[in-house]
Design an enzyme around this catalytic site. Structure first.
Site, short mmCIF file in Angstrom:
data_model
loop_
_atom_site.label_atom_id
_atom_site.label_comp_id
_atom_site.label_asym_id
_atom_site.label_seq_id
_atom_site.Cartn_x
_atom_site.Cartn_y
_atom_site.Cartn_z
N ILE A 75 0.64 -1.25 -0.06
CA ILE A 75 0.01 0.17 0.14
C ILE A 75 0.65 1.14 -0.43
CG2 ILE A 75 -2.32 -1.33 1.12
CD1 ILE A 75 -1.05 0.09 4.25
N GLY A 76 1.72 1.11 -0.03
CA GLY A 76 2.87 2.40 -0.30
C GLY A 76 4.32 1.95 -0.51
N ARG A 77 5.04 2.36 -0.60
CA ARG A 77 6.93 2.88 -0.65
C ARG A 77 7.79 4.11 -0.57
NH1 ARG A 77 10.57 -1.44 -3.60
NH2 ARG A 77 8.45 -2.59 -3.88
N GLY A 78 8.63 3.89 0.71
CA GLY A 78 9.43 4.55 0.77
C GLY A 78 10.71 4.97 0.03
N LYS A 98 5.37 -1.91 7.98
CA LYS A 98 6.64 -1.55 7.15
C LYS A 98 8.19 -2.08 7.62
CE LYS A 98 8.36 3.20 6.28
NZ LYS A 98 8.69 4.29 6.38
N ASP A 195 9.64 15.90 8.16
CA ASP A 195 9.01 16.40 6.19
C ASP A 195 7.80 16.18 6.25
OD1 ASP A 195 9.01 15.29 4.46
OD2 ASP A 195 9.17 13.16 3.84
#
Length: 444
Positions: A75-78, A98, A195
């Site tokens: 659902i997400g990538r950093g 994560k 951030d």
């Protein structure tokens, strides 16, 4: 890329300090927990214990169940982590897992920052910060941490859904106050986010507001903080003499950066760095855009030089209340000494504004209620006046009609009497004439 200056391909030189590389070692041993590796190499660490390694899943990304977690889609990538949707089967709750990306398992600096992110979020126990449930190690050597899965939208998505900058402004200012309150707590614990931006704020389906992605957070050293009501956060890096990012490295998102952060002046980074970012979010609420356009090729240079002319013009042209615009201006001051000291001061300013708005709304309601009472009284008075006028008119008509009737009757009676007198006189005169004629005839 202008949106996120993390440069994942240069983690060792850009993301975190190189001093931990020698202390930490190049790899983890089989079955070794994340913090055990710090202990093995003699690196300082807080008194935080972890359970033994926990299998997370297969390296091919297929959906499988391991111990008390199942996981499914990404659902997400950093910069260095991947967020996976999962389920804690023991508790029956959805979670977000994560995981350190595979290519960074051999990067001790990336590993240190990943663990620090989990520890920071785990120690910042506030409703406005996503809670961390567990920190563990997968069988493939990758660390992970489980946290709350927030169902909702990012603040960026909320912005994109509004028709114009005036749509839902009161609600957005309320969301902004919650962001300030959460950051006030973090600042009290000695942590700056570095951030803050709308995409790192989750707005839940039931009104909850939570700040996410603390991967660039910095723990500030504070003398005496341990004995304060809000003790300082401690992580695997807070006691290291080399626990600072290399000078000259810009970390964060330029569109929301203060100049000292864009210039890489690490020694100047403190709570006022986040205060500038809060001002940038408020500017986007009021005008529809942050201080610097993300698509601009020189966005980092604009942030470093604090080119805020366009932002100020947009703010001046905004139809927002003067109190909000003044708060936004002071948060966006290029000189950090002129900004509010921390997020608590910003939260107090927003709270005072919202309290004033509520008071004005309450006063307006009272005035409206008084106006309604006056209007009702006036309507009643008008109805009474009209009723009285009608009654008088009716009485006049009735009384006037009786007078006309009596006058007509009297005249009729007078006419009848006149006619009767005339008849009687005529009959008398006729009788008198007949008598006279009779008398003359007898004399003759």
């Amino acid at each position: 890329m202008a949106e996120d200056v993390r440069e994942p391909d240069g983690v060792e030189s850009e993301l975190v300090e190189g001093g931990l590389a020698a202390a930490f070692g190049r790899s983890l041993r089989p079955g070794e927990s994340v913090l055990d590796a710090f202990d093995r190499q003699g690196a300082p660490r807080p008194a935080i214990r972890l359970d033994e390694g926990m299998p997370l899943g297969s390296s091919d990304g297929s959906t499988r169940s391991h111990t008390h977690y199942t996981f499914s889609d990404e659902i997400g990538r950093g910069g260095v982590g991947v967020v996976i949707r999962g389920t804690d089967v023991d508790l029956g709750r959805d979670v977000a897992l994560k995981v350190l990306r595979e290519e960074y398992v051999e990067h001790p600096q990336a590993l240190a920052r990943f663990v620090e992110e989990a520890q920071i979020e785990g120690q910042l126990q506030h409703p406005g910060i996503v809670p961390v449930y567990e920190l563990g190690m997968a069988k493939d050597g990758r660390p992970f941490f489980a946290m709350k899965l927030v169902a909702g939208q990012t603040l960026t998505e909320v912005f994109e859904a509004r028709e114009d900058v005036t749509t839902g402004r009161r609600r957005l200012v309320g969301i902004f106050e919650q962001i300030c309150q959460a950051m006030a707590y973090a600042h009290a614990r000695g942590v700056v986010h570095r951030d803050l931006k709308p995409s790192n704020v989750m707005v839940g389906s039931f009104g909850e507001v939570q700040i996410v992605d603390w991967g660039l957070a910095k723990v500030l050293g504070r003398d005496g903080q341990e004995t304060s009501p809000d003790p300082a956060v401690r992580t695997v890096r807070t006691e290291s003499t080399d626990a600072e990012t290399r000078m000259g490295t810009a970390m964060g998102t330029p569109s929301y950066m203060p100049p000292e952060q864009a210039l890489g002046r690490v020694e100047e980074i403190d709570e006022r760095c986040d205060v500038f970012a809060l001002g940038a979010i408020l500017l986007e609420i009021l005008t529809g855009a942050p201080p610097y356009p993300a698509e601009a090729p020189d966005v980092l240079a604009q942030a470093a030089l604090a080119r805020l002319d366009d932002a100020r013009q947009r703010l001046d042209a905004s139809a927002a209340d003067a109190e909000l615009k003044a708060l936004c201006r002071t948060c966006l001051d290029p000189e950090r000494e002129n900004r509010p000291r921390d997020a608590k001061a910003v939260a107090e300013g927003v709270g005072a504004y919202l309290a004033d708005v509520e008071e004005r709304a309450r006063q307006a309601e009272l005035e409206a209620a008084e106006a309604r009472v006056r209007a009702q009284s006036e309507r009643k008075a008008r109805r009474l006046t009209m009723a009285l006028a009608g009654a008088v008119l009716f009485a006049g008509v009735v009384l006037g009609g009786g007078y006309v009737w009596r006058a007509a009757d009297l005249r009729e009676r007078e006419d009848q009497a006149g006619r009767a007198v005339a008849t009687a006189l005529g009959e008398a005169q006729e009788s008198l004439g007949a008598a006279r004629r009779a008398s003359v005839g007898s004399l003759e």
